[in-house]
Design an enzyme around this catalytic site. Sequence first.
Site, PDB file in Angstrom:
ATOM      1  N   ASP A  43      -2.701  -4.757  12.203  1.00 19.56           N
ATOM      2  CA  ASP A  43      -2.016  -5.149  10.963  1.00 19.56           C
ATOM      3  C   ASP A  43      -1.851  -6.661  10.955  1.00 19.56           C
ATOM      4  OD1 ASP A  43       0.146  -5.836   9.092  1.00 19.56           O
ATOM      5  OD2 ASP A  43       0.268  -3.667   8.824  1.00 19.56           O
ATOM      6  N   ASP A  48       1.754  -7.983  10.252  1.00 22.71           N
ATOM      7  CA  ASP A  48       2.673  -7.768  11.374  1.00 22.71           C
ATOM      8  C   ASP A  48       2.385  -8.737  12.511  1.00 22.71           C
ATOM      9  OD1 ASP A  48       4.060  -5.789  10.118  1.00 22.71           O
ATOM     10  OD2 ASP A  48       3.158  -4.131  11.213  1.00 22.71           O
ATOM     11  N   ARG A  76       0.838  -1.195   0.000  1.00 22.22           N
ATOM     12  CA  ARG A  76       0.000   0.000   0.000  1.00 22.22           C
ATOM     13  C   ARG A  76       0.865   1.234   0.000  1.00 22.22           C
ATOM     14  NH1 ARG A  76      -4.778   0.480   4.258  1.00 22.22           N
ATOM     15  NH2 ARG A  76      -3.139   0.298   5.789  1.00 22.22           N
ATOM     16  N   THR A 118      -1.297   7.518  -0.420  1.00 21.75           N
ATOM     17  CA  THR A 118      -2.558   7.488  -1.175  1.00 21.75           C
ATOM     18  C   THR A 118      -3.422   6.274  -0.808  1.00 21.75           C
ATOM     19  OG1 THR A 118      -1.586   6.157  -2.928  1.00 21.75           O
ATOM     20  CG2 THR A 118      -1.391   8.533  -3.161  1.00 21.75           C
TER      21      THR A 118
END
Length: 212
Positions: free
Chosen positions: A204, A207, A108, A112
Amino acid sequence: MVEASIPGCVVVDHPLVKSKIAILRNKETSREVFRRTLHELTALVAFAATRDLPLEELDIETPLAICRGHRLACPVTIVPILRAGLGMAEAMLAVLPQARIGHIGMYRDEKTFEPKRYYFKAPPDLAETEVFLVDPMLATGNSAADAVTELKAFGARHLRLMALVGCVQGVELFRRKHPDVPVFLAALDPGLNEKAYIVPGLGDAGDRYFGT
Ligand code: URA
């Protein structure tokens, strides 16, 4: 199993799914338990997502008699979006050990939130297989939608998207872009925060799964 209020999106409604998603959401859950639970939950969502796989009949000889049985009529391809999808792909192999595995690498853009593709590899006969795109988090929906566009460009015709946690706007965007691709989830959350993380979500997923 329920069809969510968004057409084409199934949120698996089952006590095992609900209790396992709570384990994944809990920030105190250890990495070991997070990994194991992500695998278990994937298998439960796979149960719903594989429900309409085509079958063919065949004769089987048991130790006692010949009877009619079934086998999957088409090969299956599992395509994880790197990297968080890898955990789901491994879990899918527990129930589909013969599946081919493709890979789509995306990250990602942190400004943006648009997906950037850096890797694509799929089996050459993708068009002849039932394709399961897997990514634990369906957040903005952009990565999954772009991944499906790539897979279709490579010939994929029978696609399903499996995630564990989705959010309404992500599912809606994905379904607008790919109304022919059903979505299977363990939970549907209300929205995203300013960093495009699902809230309440689980943080996440990559993660937490990889310990990074
Ligand atoms: N990716 C994640 O791992 N978590 C989110 O909430 C959104 C995207």
